[in-house]
Design a protein around this motif. Sequence first.
Motif, short mmCIF file in Angstrom:
data_model
loop_
_atom_site.label_atom_id
_atom_site.label_comp_id
_atom_site.label_asym_id
_atom_site.label_seq_id
_atom_site.Cartn_x
_atom_site.Cartn_y
_atom_site.Cartn_z
N HIS A 91 -7.28 -2.63 1.44
CA HIS A 91 -8.23 -2.47 0.40
C HIS A 91 -8.62 -3.71 0.02
O HIS A 91 -8.21 -4.51 -0.54
N ASN A 92 -10.20 -4.04 -0.10
CA ASN A 92 -10.83 -5.18 -0.82
C ASN A 92 -10.25 -6.55 -0.56
O ASN A 92 -9.90 -7.50 -1.17
N THR A 93 -10.03 -6.76 0.85
CA THR A 93 -9.66 -7.71 1.49
C THR A 93 -10.71 -8.55 2.20
O THR A 93 -11.59 -7.92 3.06
N THR A 94 -10.84 -9.96 2.00
CA THR A 94 -11.67 -10.62 2.68
C THR A 94 -11.06 -11.84 3.57
O THR A 94 -10.23 -12.42 3.03
N ILE A 95 -11.57 -12.00 4.74
CA ILE A 95 -11.00 -12.96 5.54
C ILE A 95 -11.70 -14.25 5.33
O ILE A 95 -12.77 -14.44 5.53
N ILE A 96 -10.93 -15.64 5.28
CA ILE A 96 -11.85 -16.80 5.13
C ILE A 96 -11.30 -17.44 6.37
O ILE A 96 -10.19 -17.75 6.62
N PRO B 100 0.81 -1.25 -0.11
CA PRO B 100 -0.10 -0.02 0.10
C PRO B 100 0.92 1.23 0.10
O PRO B 100 0.34 2.25 -0.55
N THR B 101 2.21 1.27 0.31
CA THR B 101 2.93 2.14 0.35
C THR B 101 3.40 2.73 -0.92
O THR B 101 4.36 3.74 -1.40
N VAL B 102 3.21 1.84 -2.09
CA VAL B 102 3.71 2.12 -3.43
C VAL B 102 2.51 2.59 -4.17
O VAL B 102 1.77 1.87 -4.43
N THR B 103 2.86 3.73 -4.51
CA THR B 103 1.64 4.51 -5.24
C THR B 103 1.95 4.77 -6.66
O THR B 103 1.10 5.39 -7.21
#
Length: 205
Positions: free
Chosen positions: A103-108, A72-75
């Motif tokens: 962003h846009n992460t789902t935990i299974i 996320p730090t690479v923009t």
Amino acid sequence: MKITLATYLSLDGVMQGPGTPTEDPSGGFEHGGWQFPYADEELGTYSEQWFGEADAFLLGRRTYEIFAAFWPTVTDADDVIATSLNNLPKYVVSTTLDRADWHNTTIIRTDVLKQIAELRERPGRELQIHGSGALARTLLDHGMIDELRLWTYPVVLGSGKRLFEPGRTATAMRLVESRTTGSGCIVGIYQPAGKPTYGDFSQEG
């Protein structure tokens, strides 16, 4: 979507801690960062090519946390890897992760194999696994990985977590492509080919 796995291996099959000395020192592992001396232009080229084919990512907890702390730090909008990881859906398999803010992460958390099988049935290109050894081994044992991209480096470590540990389900592999980088890494692309077959040289002739 087909499920693909990409991971870095030493000649003796170790996949633990390739990136930095602090990446994964668990079990007293002292060889962290072993991949660094072999990084070359082809590493970036092949990685960008494959990340560009992803429609979603499937990660184990440790790999997810490593990625989430950095990407996320690479923009840079022209960075294919960062753009893919930061924007595409990510599924992290964990029973211990409290929250996933990337962003846009789902935990299974439960019914892992069932939920992954359902993801696999969705339309799309690739559901990519990177690293994530424990998750990869489980899915390999259940025949749920469609393609393996193994980067094998010319170094023997002697200890560490391996992708193919004793007790794995016996599986034949078909080599569909191979590449060699300038630093001596052999990139083998394999597809599972059912159960191994056997013969007996003493019966020939």
